[in-house]
Design an enzyme around this catalytic site. Structure first.
Site, PDB file in Angstrom:
ATOM      1  CB  CYS A  98     -70.875  69.503  -3.040  1.00 37.74           C
ATOM      2  SG  CYS A  98     -71.526  67.837  -3.328  1.00 37.74           S
ATOM      3  CG  HIS A 109     -66.755  68.774  -2.750  1.00 41.68           C
ATOM      4  ND1 HIS A 109     -67.345  68.218  -1.637  1.00 41.68           N
ATOM      5  CD2 HIS A 109     -67.343  68.170  -3.820  1.00 41.68           C
ATOM      6  CE1 HIS A 109     -68.252  67.332  -2.019  1.00 41.68           C
ATOM      7  NE2 HIS A 109     -68.260  67.284  -3.334  1.00 41.68           N
ATOM      8  CG  ASN A 129     -69.061  63.465  -2.105  1.00 44.45           C
ATOM      9  OD1 ASN A 129     -69.507  64.339  -1.367  1.00 44.45           O
ATOM     10  ND2 ASN A 129     -69.053  63.605  -3.428  1.00 44.45           N
TER      11      ASN A 129
END
Length: 352
Positions: free
Chosen positions: A150, A277, A307
């Site tokens: 990520c 994030h 996500n």
């Protein structure tokens, strides 16, 4: 210490020989590394591409054995996008990349480097970046994938900015792209409700009149956290220890935010927008609470896109622009946390 010129004697000799009788060529010859001067790198554009297929909480809840309300309460996700049959990561990356090039006014032929941050490339080999370069027509660019989970897009932004600042590249395309729906157990409520598919892209180029500059970026890691988010090669299913990941994400993104603003000589009040994030809405809220941030200064796009790992930062940034949350000259903070553990934060100046 040896003179820098002596470290590349053959290269310097070749340039001198080639330009000795041609003053015009001498004036435009590519400078040697020691002759380059630092310059500012800027975010010239940002774009996103997501699949058309919308997967609702009702669909996820049925497979995971939970309610739609449970998903919203635990993750903040109301819907996410998944690829359809025949749709690939390359399709998403190319769509985002083309849009980013168009917005920046940069031709694919003028790209020096193509970076793709992903953990879910369509194949083990070849990597996604050279295939993307081919799809775009970036015939003179180098290409490489970045595997930092990520934190991948932020890592690519750091690398791209350094290449431009050092004069080694003029135009770099940075893409975060994921098709995580391939690697999720539909029965696992901790991952099936969260992970989704999408791509975001940005062009990094020399700053024009100082606008849109990419400022300080810090990157950190701790391999001791590796077991918390794993996907084995043989099984190819994402497993996540949610509690451990939650605590580490809140702590590390908060720390990185304070570190990078300190290095940039900024206070948190100087930051107009925080783009964290999009891991989980509860993580966004916890980081905001820990840092004392107003909720309207923290971007939340996970409710609609889920996500998307390395793609969440550019998707969230593009989404914030579409919603009118960005103003020219605004300081924007980006922060990410992912498997590895990897994490980091950076400050950019929004140009337009």
């Amino acid at each position: 210490m040896r003179s820098p010129e002596l470290l590349w004697p053959d290269a310097r000799a070749a340039v001198r020989e080639a330009t000795a009788s041609d003053p015009a060529a001498a004036a435009t010859a590519t400078p040697m590394p020691w002759e380059r001067h630092m310059r500012a790198a800027a975010l010239a554009s940002v774009a996103m591409a997501v699949p058309e297929r919308v997967v609702t909480n009702a669909t996820v809840a049925e497979g995971a054995g939970v309610t739609e309300q449970w998903i919203v309460h635990r993750t903040g996700v109301h819907e996410r996008r998944h690829v359809s049959e025949g749709e690939s990561l390359q399709d998403l990356a190319a769509a985002a990349g083309r849009q980013a090039l168009e917005e920046a006014g940069v031709s694919a032929e003028d790209l020096d480097l193509v970076l793709v941050a992903t953990v879910s490339a369509d194949e083990l080999l070849p990597n996604a970046a050279p295939l993307l370069a081919k799809d775009l027509g970036a015939v003179r660019a180098g290409a490489m994938d970045i595997g930092a989970a990520c934190t991948g897009f932020l890592s690519g932004l750091q690398l791209a900015a350094a290449q431009v600042e050092g004069g080694r590249c003029e135009n770099v395309l940075v893409v975060g792209a994921e098709v995580l729906s391939r690697f999720v157990d539909r029965r696992d409520r901790g991952t099936s409700a969260l992970f989704a598919d999408g791509a975001g892209a940005a062009v990094v180029a020399p700053a024009v009149d100082g606008g849109g500059r990419i400022g300080e970026i810090v990157l950190r890691c701790d391999g001791a956290g590796g077991p918390s988010i794993r996907a084995a090669l043989d099984e190819q299913i994402i497993h996540m220890q949610g509690h451990d990941t939650f605590k580490a994400a809140v702590q590390r993104m908060s720390e990185a935010t304070l570190e990078v603003t300190g290095r940039a000589g900024l206070d948190l009040d100087d930051i107009g927008l925080f783009v964290f994030h999009q891991a989980n809405a509860r993580i966004l809220a916890a980081v905001g609470d820990r840092l004392g941030l107003d909720a309207d200064r923290v971007v939340n796009s996970i409710d609609r896109y889920g996500n998307t790992s390395a793609a969440t930062l550019p998707i969230a940034l593009a989404d914030a622009r579409e919603r009118g949350m960005l103003d020219p000259g605004m300081h924007v903070l980006l922060a990410a946390f992912g498997a590895g553990f990897t994490w980091g934060a950076g400050v950019i100046e929004w140009a337009a």
